[in-house]
Write a protein that holds these residues in place. Structure first.
Motif, PDB file in Angstrom:
ATOM      1  N   MET A   1       0.851  -1.176   0.000  1.00  0.00           N
ATOM      2  CA  MET A   1       0.000   0.000   0.000  1.00  0.00           C
ATOM      3  C   MET A   1       0.898   1.241   0.000  1.00  0.00           C
ATOM      4  O   MET A   1       1.811   1.365   0.804  1.00  0.00           O
ATOM      5  N   SER A   2       0.622   2.155  -0.916  1.00  0.00           N
ATOM      6  CA  SER A   2       1.393   3.399  -1.024  1.00  0.00           C
ATOM      7  C   SER A   2       1.057   4.342   0.115  1.00  0.00           C
ATOM      8  O   SER A   2      -0.077   4.365   0.599  1.00  0.00           O
ATOM      9  N   PRO A   3       2.034   5.155   0.530  1.00  0.00           N
ATOM     10  CA  PRO A   3       1.703   6.190   1.512  1.00  0.00           C
ATOM     11  C   PRO A   3       0.716   7.178   0.900  1.00  0.00           C
ATOM     12  O   PRO A   3       0.709   7.386  -0.315  1.00  0.00           O
ATOM     13  N   ASP A  99       0.212  24.298 -12.439  1.00  0.00           N
ATOM     14  CA  ASP A  99       1.422  23.573 -12.831  1.00  0.00           C
ATOM     15  C   ASP A  99       2.049  22.830 -11.656  1.00  0.00           C
ATOM     16  O   ASP A  99       2.830  21.893 -11.851  1.00  0.00           O
ATOM     17  N   ALA A 100       1.735  23.249 -10.451  1.00  0.00           N
ATOM     18  CA  ALA A 100       2.299  22.596  -9.265  1.00  0.00           C
ATOM     19  C   ALA A 100       1.770  21.180  -9.096  1.00  0.00           C
ATOM     20  O   ALA A 100       2.489  20.306  -8.595  1.00  0.00           O
ATOM     21  N   ILE A 101       0.548  20.939  -9.517  1.00  0.00           N
ATOM     22  CA  ILE A 101      -0.074  19.628  -9.288  1.00  0.00           C
ATOM     23  C   ILE A 101       0.718  18.520  -9.980  1.00  0.00           C
ATOM     24  O   ILE A 101       1.191  17.591  -9.314  1.00  0.00           O
ATOM     25  N   PRO A 102       0.901  18.575 -11.313  1.00  0.00           N
ATOM     26  CA  PRO A 102       1.686  17.495 -11.938  1.00  0.00           C
ATOM     27  C   PRO A 102       3.152  17.510 -11.518  1.00  0.00           C
ATOM     28  O   PRO A 102       3.785  16.446 -11.455  1.00  0.00           O
ATOM     29  N   ALA A 103       3.691  18.677 -11.205  1.00  0.00           N
ATOM     30  CA  ALA A 103       5.090  18.733 -10.755  1.00  0.00           C
ATOM     31  C   ALA A 103       5.271  17.917  -9.479  1.00  0.00           C
ATOM     32  O   ALA A 103       6.185  17.094  -9.375  1.00  0.00           O
ATOM     33  N   VAL A 104       4.390  18.126  -8.519  1.00  0.00           N
ATOM     34  CA  VAL A 104       4.502  17.432  -7.236  1.00  0.00           C
ATOM     35  C   VAL A 104       4.127  15.957  -7.367  1.00  0.00           C
ATOM     36  O   VAL A 104       4.855  15.076  -6.894  1.00  0.00           O
ATOM     37  N   THR A 105       3.010  15.670  -8.011  1.00  0.00           N
ATOM     38  CA  THR A 105       2.550  14.274  -8.080  1.00  0.00           C
ATOM     39  C   THR A 105       3.470  13.412  -8.942  1.00  0.00           C
ATOM     40  O   THR A 105       3.609  12.223  -8.678  1.00  0.00           O
ATOM     41  N   THR A 106       4.108  13.996  -9.940  1.00  0.00           N
ATOM     42  CA  THR A 106       5.059  13.245 -10.762  1.00  0.00           C
ATOM     43  C   THR A 106       6.375  13.036 -10.013  1.00  0.00           C
ATOM     44  O   THR A 106       6.933  11.939 -10.009  1.00  0.00           O
ATOM     45  N   ALA A 107       6.866  14.092  -9.368  1.00  0.00           N
ATOM     46  CA  ALA A 107       8.132  13.990  -8.629  1.00  0.00           C
ATOM     47  C   ALA A 107       8.001  13.054  -7.429  1.00  0.00           C
ATOM     48  O   ALA A 107       8.987  12.453  -7.008  1.00  0.00           O
ATOM     49  N   ALA A 108       6.804  12.926  -6.885  1.00  0.00           N
ATOM     50  CA  ALA A 108       6.560  12.047  -5.732  1.00  0.00           C
ATOM     51  C   ALA A 108       5.522  11.002  -6.126  1.00  0.00           C
ATOM     52  O   ALA A 108       4.502  10.823  -5.455  1.00  0.00           O
ATOM     53  N   SER A 109       5.795  10.295  -7.211  1.00  0.00           N
ATOM     54  CA  SER A 109       4.826   9.343  -7.770  1.00  0.00           C
ATOM     55  C   SER A 109       4.658   8.088  -6.910  1.00  0.00           C
ATOM     56  O   SER A 109       3.721   7.315  -7.135  1.00  0.00           O
ATOM     57  N   ASP A 110       5.522   7.887  -5.924  1.00  0.00           N
ATOM     58  CA  ASP A 110       5.387   6.752  -5.019  1.00  0.00           C
ATOM     59  C   ASP A 110       4.330   7.004  -3.935  1.00  0.00           C
ATOM     60  O   ASP A 110       3.998   6.106  -3.172  1.00  0.00           O
ATOM     61  N   ILE A 111       3.798   8.210  -3.908  1.00  0.00           N
ATOM     62  CA  ILE A 111       2.762   8.584  -2.942  1.00  0.00           C
ATOM     63  C   ILE A 111       1.407   8.547  -3.639  1.00  0.00           C
ATOM     64  O   ILE A 111       1.272   8.973  -4.779  1.00  0.00           O
TER      65      ILE A 111
END
Length: 180
Positions: A1-3, A99-111
């Motif tokens: 299960m991902s964090p 633009d922050a949404i894909p930047a953060v979710t892509t950079a922290a894709s394990d979450i």
């Protein structure tokens, strides 16, 4: 299960702080992921630092998102998120740029991210930011006007139409379902 983590998107005055408080009251695991801030103005809800410290984290690739607004630099850093997750918290990140949404979710894709867009009518936002007394109402109105709606958030809700507690309950269900 991902964090799990929650991203609250919206313009100034849309209720990000209020909804975060309601979430924390509902479940103390929800905690504000305080962004780094270098510059003047409000310090509550931020980890105050220097631009040099943010630059150093950027150089090491530890900044997920960085932006400049209100004569300050703001940054979301991965080490802080990792510490929150290690402490079994559900980070609640506040962002106001699409633009922050894909930047953060892509950079922290394990979450496992749940993205919620908060909004309210402009006149309600003006009442809210005026009541803060931070002296930057015109800048916050401009930021509100420059914050477009998201395409495809998990939930989009008006904080003027529903109580913070109701919104927090809906978000909590979404966060739990997003990782089942």
């Amino acid at each position: 299960m991902s964090p799990r983590a929650l991203l609250l998107y919206g313009p100034p005055g849309s209720g990000k702080d209020t909804i975060t408080a309601a979430l924390t009251h509902l479940n103390p695991a929800y905690q504000l992921a305080e962004r780094l801030k270098a510059g003047p103005g409000r310090s509550h809800g931020y980890r105050m630092t220097t631009i040099e410290s943010i630059d150093a984290l950027t150089a090491r690739g530890e900044i997920l998102w960085r932006n400049d607004r209100y004569s300050s630099t703001y940054a979301t850093d991965r080490p802080h998120l990792d510490q929150m997750l290690a402490d079994h918290q559900i980070p609640v990140l506040h962002l106001g740029q699409p633009d922050a949404i894909p930047a953060v979710t892509t950079a922290a894709s394990d979450i496992s991210w749940t993205v919620v867009e908060l909004w309210c009518p402009r006149e309600i936002m003006i009442e809210r930011v005026t009541a803060r007394g931070t002296g930057d109402v015109s800048e916050r109105i401009a930021a509100y006007d420059q914050t477009p709606p998201l395409h495809g958030p998990t939930l989009r809700v008006s904080t003027a139409a529903f109580s913070p507690d109701a919104i927090a309950r809906w978000i909590d269900i979404l966060v739990r379902d997003n990782n089942s």
